[in-house]
Design a protein around this motif. Structure first.
Motif, PDB file in Angstrom:
ATOM      1  N   MET A   1       4.459  -2.089   5.899  1.00  0.00           N
ATOM      2  CA  MET A   1       3.371  -2.377   4.982  1.00  0.00           C
ATOM      3  C   MET A   1       2.097  -2.572   5.794  1.00  0.00           C
ATOM      4  O   MET A   1       2.106  -3.162   6.866  1.00  0.00           O
ATOM      5  N   LEU A   2       1.008  -2.098   5.272  1.00  0.00           N
ATOM      6  CA  LEU A   2      -0.270  -2.143   5.958  1.00  0.00           C
ATOM      7  C   LEU A   2      -1.112  -3.278   5.415  1.00  0.00           C
ATOM      8  O   LEU A   2      -1.608  -3.209   4.303  1.00  0.00           O
ATOM      9  N   ILE A   3      -1.264  -4.320   6.215  1.00  0.00           N
ATOM     10  CA  ILE A   3      -2.079  -5.451   5.800  1.00  0.00           C
ATOM     11  C   ILE A   3      -2.919  -5.928   6.972  1.00  0.00           C
ATOM     12  O   ILE A   3      -2.400  -6.156   8.055  1.00  0.00           O
ATOM     13  N   GLN A   4      -4.209  -6.008   6.739  1.00  0.00           N
ATOM     14  CA  GLN A   4      -5.103  -6.625   7.714  1.00  0.00           C
ATOM     15  C   GLN A   4      -5.226  -8.076   7.275  1.00  0.00           C
ATOM     16  O   GLN A   4      -5.812  -8.372   6.247  1.00  0.00           O
ATOM     17  N   HIS A   5      -4.607  -8.971   8.034  1.00  0.00           N
ATOM     18  CA  HIS A   5      -4.598 -10.379   7.664  1.00  0.00           C
ATOM     19  C   HIS A   5      -5.950 -11.027   7.946  1.00  0.00           C
ATOM     20  O   HIS A   5      -6.596 -10.739   8.946  1.00  0.00           O
ATOM     21  N   PRO A   6      -6.373 -11.913   7.072  1.00  0.00           N
ATOM     22  CA  PRO A   6      -7.702 -12.539   7.195  1.00  0.00           C
ATOM     23  C   PRO A   6      -7.734 -13.674   8.210  1.00  0.00           C
ATOM     24  O   PRO A   6      -6.707 -14.263   8.540  1.00  0.00           O
ATOM     25  N   THR A   7      -8.944 -13.948   8.669  1.00  0.00           N
ATOM     26  CA  THR A   7      -9.175 -15.134   9.481  1.00  0.00           C
ATOM     27  C   THR A   7      -9.440 -16.297   8.523  1.00  0.00           C
ATOM     28  O   THR A   7      -9.774 -16.091   7.368  1.00  0.00           O
ATOM     29  N   LYS A   8      -9.287 -17.499   9.004  1.00  0.00           N
ATOM     30  CA  LYS A   8      -9.538 -18.687   8.172  1.00  0.00           C
ATOM     31  C   LYS A   8     -11.033 -18.773   7.864  1.00  0.00           C
ATOM     32  O   LYS A   8     -11.873 -18.461   8.694  1.00  0.00           O
ATOM     33  N   THR A   9     -11.335 -19.211   6.637  1.00  0.00           N
ATOM     34  CA  THR A   9     -12.724 -19.347   6.219  1.00  0.00           C
ATOM     35  C   THR A   9     -12.830 -20.438   5.155  1.00  0.00           C
ATOM     36  O   THR A   9     -11.847 -20.744   4.483  1.00  0.00           O
ATOM     37  N   SER A  10     -14.009 -20.987   5.018  1.00  0.00           N
ATOM     38  CA  SER A  10     -14.235 -21.971   3.955  1.00  0.00           C
ATOM     39  C   SER A  10     -14.750 -21.279   2.686  1.00  0.00           C
ATOM     40  O   SER A  10     -14.913 -21.916   1.659  1.00  0.00           O
ATOM     41  N   GLN A  11     -15.009 -19.974   2.776  1.00  0.00           N
ATOM     42  CA  GLN A  11     -15.491 -19.211   1.631  1.00  0.00           C
ATOM     43  C   GLN A  11     -14.329 -18.907   0.678  1.00  0.00           C
ATOM     44  O   GLN A  11     -13.157 -19.054   1.047  1.00  0.00           O
ATOM     45  N   PRO A  12     -14.627 -18.451  -0.532  1.00  0.00           N
ATOM     46  CA  PRO A  12     -13.552 -18.053  -1.448  1.00  0.00           C
ATOM     47  C   PRO A  12     -12.671 -16.981  -0.793  1.00  0.00           C
ATOM     48  O   PRO A  12     -13.145 -16.162  -0.004  1.00  0.00           O
ATOM     49  N   LYS A  13     -11.395 -17.006  -1.134  1.00  0.00           N
ATOM     50  CA  LYS A  13     -10.445 -16.047  -0.581  1.00  0.00           C
ATOM     51  C   LYS A  13     -10.516 -14.736  -1.362  1.00  0.00           C
ATOM     52  O   LYS A  13     -10.387 -14.728  -2.581  1.00  0.00           O
ATOM     53  N   VAL A  14     -10.734 -13.650  -0.628  1.00  0.00           N
ATOM     54  CA  VAL A  14     -10.864 -12.332  -1.228  1.00  0.00           C
ATOM     55  C   VAL A  14      -9.786 -11.418  -0.659  1.00  0.00           C
ATOM     56  O   VAL A  14      -9.532 -11.414   0.542  1.00  0.00           O
ATOM     57  N   ALA A  15      -9.165 -10.648  -1.534  1.00  0.00           N
ATOM     58  CA  ALA A  15      -8.235  -9.604  -1.113  1.00  0.00           C
ATOM     59  C   ALA A  15      -8.796  -8.264  -1.566  1.00  0.00           C
ATOM     60  O   ALA A  15      -9.415  -8.171  -2.629  1.00  0.00           O
ATOM     61  N   ILE A  16      -8.607  -7.245  -0.742  1.00  0.00           N
ATOM     62  CA  ILE A  16      -9.070  -5.894  -1.056  1.00  0.00           C
ATOM     63  C   ILE A  16      -7.856  -4.980  -1.026  1.00  0.00           C
ATOM     64  O   ILE A  16      -7.159  -4.909  -0.014  1.00  0.00           O
ATOM     65  N   VAL A  17      -7.610  -4.298  -2.145  1.00  0.00           N
ATOM     66  CA  VAL A  17      -6.457  -3.402  -2.234  1.00  0.00           C
ATOM     67  C   VAL A  17      -6.961  -1.985  -2.471  1.00  0.00           C
ATOM     68  O   VAL A  17      -7.601  -1.698  -3.481  1.00  0.00           O
ATOM     69  N   SER A  18      -6.649  -1.111  -1.519  1.00  0.00           N
ATOM     70  CA  SER A  18      -7.023   0.295  -1.599  1.00  0.00           C
ATOM     71  C   SER A  18      -5.816   1.106  -2.057  1.00  0.00           C
ATOM     72  O   SER A  18      -4.751   0.557  -2.329  1.00  0.00           O
ATOM     73  N   ASP A  19      -5.965   2.416  -2.093  1.00  0.00           N
ATOM     74  CA  ASP A  19      -4.857   3.265  -2.522  1.00  0.00           C
ATOM     75  C   ASP A  19      -3.951   3.667  -1.361  1.00  0.00           C
ATOM     76  O   ASP A  19      -2.768   3.417  -1.376  1.00  0.00           O
ATOM     77  N   TYR A  20      -4.514   4.279  -0.344  1.00  0.00           N
ATOM     78  CA  TYR A  20      -3.694   4.680   0.800  1.00  0.00           C
ATOM     79  C   TYR A  20      -4.502   4.540   2.093  1.00  0.00           C
ATOM     80  O   TYR A  20      -5.725   4.512   2.075  1.00  0.00           O
ATOM     81  N   PRO A  21      -3.796   4.444   3.224  1.00  0.00           N
ATOM     82  CA  PRO A  21      -4.474   4.196   4.499  1.00  0.00           C
ATOM     83  C   PRO A  21      -5.089   5.458   5.110  1.00  0.00           C
ATOM     84  O   PRO A  21      -4.878   6.566   4.622  1.00  0.00           O
ATOM     85  N   LYS A  22      -5.808   5.217   6.175  1.00  0.00           N
ATOM     86  CA  LYS A  22      -6.358   6.321   6.958  1.00  0.00           C
ATOM     87  C   LYS A  22      -5.201   7.201   7.431  1.00  0.00           C
ATOM     88  O   LYS A  22      -4.148   6.701   7.824  1.00  0.00           O
ATOM     89  N   LYS A  23      -5.397   8.489   7.393  1.00  0.00           N
ATOM     90  CA  LYS A  23      -4.363   9.456   7.760  1.00  0.00           C
ATOM     91  C   LYS A  23      -3.815   9.185   9.161  1.00  0.00           C
ATOM     92  O   LYS A  23      -4.573   8.961  10.109  1.00  0.00           O
ATOM     93  N   ASN A  24      -2.504   9.171   9.281  1.00  0.00           N
ATOM     94  CA  ASN A  24      -1.775   9.004  10.552  1.00  0.00           C
ATOM     95  C   ASN A  24      -2.047   7.678  11.249  1.00  0.00           C
ATOM     96  O   ASN A  24      -1.995   7.604  12.475  1.00  0.00           O
ATOM     97  N   THR A  25      -2.374   6.640  10.494  1.00  0.00           N
ATOM     98  CA  THR A  25      -2.636   5.330  11.090  1.00  0.00           C
ATOM     99  C   THR A  25      -2.021   4.229  10.233  1.00  0.00           C
ATOM    100  O   THR A  25      -1.501   4.491   9.158  1.00  0.00           O
ATOM    101  N   ALA A  26      -2.143   3.028  10.714  1.00  0.00           N
ATOM    102  CA  ALA A  26      -1.740   1.842   9.947  1.00  0.00           C
ATOM    103  C   ALA A  26      -2.981   1.070   9.498  1.00  0.00           C
ATOM    104  O   ALA A  26      -2.919  -0.126   9.274  1.00  0.00           O
ATOM    105  N   ILE A  27      -4.109   1.762   9.370  1.00  0.00           N
ATOM    106  CA  ILE A  27      -5.376   1.141   8.969  1.00  0.00           C
ATOM    107  C   ILE A  27      -5.541   1.317   7.460  1.00  0.00           C
ATOM    108  O   ILE A  27      -5.583   2.451   6.973  1.00  0.00           O
ATOM    109  N   PRO A  28      -5.607   0.205   6.684  1.00  0.00           N
ATOM    110  CA  PRO A  28      -5.645   0.299   5.220  1.00  0.00           C
ATOM    111  C   PRO A  28      -6.799   1.115   4.636  1.00  0.00           C
ATOM    112  O   PRO A  28      -6.651   1.702   3.586  1.00  0.00           O
TER     113      PRO A  28
END
Length: 145
Positions: A1-28
């Protein structure tokens, strides 16, 4: 599964869900799309490093999948749902039709739903979603002269 985990922040928590990753990579998100989203967030004093970033497909499918004919059971969508429940975001930004249709089964499509927040249960947890166009759409637009 391709997930870029967030760093800790005091701001609201945001998740971004795309359709598919960059071709031939594990980059979302492909580079140009990633930088478009990153810039949009920065313009609002928010860092993409503070976001959970992932994609419905674990690899580039070789085509632009249509939600009505897409088999979500053969994707990483269910793992994405589990990651969202674990992360507990304040809002989930959905990029494009594929991610929208997974979380809102009766969706009328991104053209109709874009910018309209909705709540949906994910594994028993209600989350707030905000669908919008995938940045790819911006790059695919053309002008008539």
């Amino acid at each position: 599964m391709l997930i870029q985990h967030p760093t800790k922040t005091s701001q609201p928590k945001v998740a971004i869900v795309s359709d598919y990753p960059k071709k031939n990579t594990a980059i979302p998100l492909a580079d140009s799309f990633y930088f478009s989203v990153k810039k949009m967030l920065e313009n609002n004093n928010y860092s993409i490093q503070s976001c959970l970033v992932t994609s419905i497909c674990s690899q580039y499918p070789g085509y632009d999948p249509k939600p009505s004919a897409f088999d979500y059971n053969k994707s990483s969508a269910h793992e994405v749902a589990n990651a969202l429940v674990e992360y507990q975001p304040d809002v989930v930004l959905l990029l494009g039709n594929l991610s929208l249709s997974f979380f809102k089964h009766d969706s009328s499509g991104i053209n109709e739903e874009r910018g309209s927040p909705f709540k949906a249960a994910v594994n028993g947890v209600r989350l707030l979603f905000l669908p919008t166009y995938h940045p790819r759409r911006i790059f695919m637009q053309f002008q008539l002269s």
